[in-house]
Design a protein around this motif. Structure first.
Motif, mmCIF file in Angstrom:
data_model
loop_
_atom_site.group_PDB
_atom_site.id
_atom_site.type_symbol
_atom_site.label_atom_id
_atom_site.label_comp_id
_atom_site.label_asym_id
_atom_site.label_seq_id
_atom_site.Cartn_x
_atom_site.Cartn_y
_atom_site.Cartn_z
ATOM 1 N N UNK A 96 0.339 -1.390 0.273
ATOM 2 C CA UNK A 96 -0.435 0.267 0.126
ATOM 3 C C UNK A 96 0.694 1.502 0.115
ATOM 4 N N UNK A 97 2.142 1.168 1.004
ATOM 5 C CA UNK A 97 2.863 2.490 0.686
ATOM 6 C C UNK A 97 4.194 2.635 -0.123
ATOM 7 N N UNK A 98 3.835 1.637 -0.758
ATOM 8 C CA UNK A 98 5.132 1.588 -1.952
ATOM 9 C C UNK A 98 5.151 2.090 -3.444
ATOM 10 N N UNK A 130 -3.301 -7.337 -18.794
ATOM 11 C CA UNK A 130 -3.346 -6.776 -19.284
ATOM 12 C C UNK A 130 -3.742 -5.710 -19.000
ATOM 13 N N UNK A 131 -5.439 -5.714 -18.717
ATOM 14 C CA UNK A 131 -7.031 -4.585 -18.879
ATOM 15 C C UNK A 131 -6.040 -4.076 -17.589
ATOM 16 N N UNK A 132 -5.626 -4.755 -16.742
ATOM 17 C CA UNK A 132 -5.346 -4.145 -15.695
ATOM 18 C C UNK A 132 -4.114 -2.743 -15.406
ATOM 19 N N UNK A 183 -7.871 0.833 -6.662
ATOM 20 C CA UNK A 183 -8.389 0.367 -7.757
ATOM 21 C C UNK A 183 -7.544 -1.921 -7.495
ATOM 22 N N UNK A 184 -7.129 -1.892 -6.648
ATOM 23 C CA UNK A 184 -6.048 -2.919 -7.172
ATOM 24 C C UNK A 184 -5.930 -3.356 -5.268
ATOM 25 N N UNK A 243 1.155 -5.564 -4.841
ATOM 26 C CA UNK A 243 2.446 -6.416 -4.430
ATOM 27 C C UNK A 243 3.011 -7.151 -5.691
ATOM 28 N N UNK A 244 2.267 -7.842 -6.426
ATOM 29 C CA UNK A 244 2.696 -8.361 -8.137
ATOM 30 C C UNK A 244 3.134 -7.026 -9.363
#
Length: 251
Positions: A90-92, A130-132, A139-140, A146-147
């Protein structure tokens, strides 16, 4: 012919004011090896990663990466070879940057072309559709973030990844997915890993050898097989193992 270690640390010392947080620490990691550093909070393990990554410049001793002794201030070539994945997904990640922005930035900094192909490959390798690509962090999910952080580290095609508790902020159900992904990537890309964790089960799953730290010192180095056989040599490592098993035991 002997191969240079991918990472060699000799007599590393780090102090913050009066606090001596890493004390005469020495270890080496072979190319392609996955090496764990474990210990309680405050043992100095994350500080070691910060020195290796170039984030902490206030240290003494020797740090060599792929046979090259490193200065306190690293050059650009170093950051192409060595990348870090942080604990907090969340922070990175920058909240106002899309996945595409996040992955394109290191390529722009290093003047690397073929951004389209590299970004597509990195996303594919970490299992992101790819849609991401044009989504924002909010939105994740935590696992997806992390991915993205792992893809950002991979996009420069480094040889060494430094992993600072990479799954501790994730739900248990997601942790195994991310660890299995990291394991597969190491084998595919022939990467060298250093994984810092307080969780011995994670280290046993991921690493071939591990170093146990206490109060800034390396107290024992062992293989994953020694850990699996529950036969560490030192009292402290045995206590850590017992505490870890007690915490994880269910029913």
């Amino acid at each position: 012919m002997t191969t240079n270690p991918a990472i060699r640390v000799e007599k590393l010392n780090v102090s913050y004011g009066d606090s001596h947080v890493v004390k005469d620490l020495s270890f080496s990691v072979a190319p392609g090896e996955s090496y764990g550093i474990v210990g309680e909070s405050g043992s100095g393990k994350s500080t070691v990663l910060r020195v290796l990554s170039g984030l902490n410049r206030d240290w003494s001793g020797t740090v060599a990466i792929e046979g090259q002794v490193q200065p306190k201030r690293r050059d650009k070539a170093f950051y192409r070879a060595v990348q870090m994945v942080f604990q907090d997904p969340y922070g990175s990640l920058h909240p106002k940057k899309t996945v595409d922005d996040t992955l394109a930035e290191p390529l722009a900094i290093h003047g690397i072309g073929d951004a389209e192909a590299r970004i597509a490959r990195a996303m594919s390798e970490v299992g992101l559709p790819a849609s991401f690509r044009f989504r924002y962090p909010h939105q994740l999910s935590g696992g997806q973030r992390q991915r993205v952080a792992i893809a950002r580290a991979l996009v420069l095609e480094p040889t060494i990844l430094l992993l600072d508790e990479p799954t501790s902020a994730l739900d248990v159900s997601i942790q195994a997915e991310v660890l299995n992904l990291l394991q597969a990537l190491r084998q595919e890309r022939k990467l060298t890993y250093i994984l810092v964790s307080h969780d011995l089960a994670v280290v046993a799953h991921m690493c071939q050898r591990l170093l146990v730290m206490q109060f800034g010192r390396g107290v024992e180095e062992m293989t994953a097989a020694t850990l699996a056989a529950r036969s560490p040599q030192t009292d402290y490592a045995r206590q850590l193992l017992t505490a870890s098993e007690g915490f994880r035991r269910v029913g």
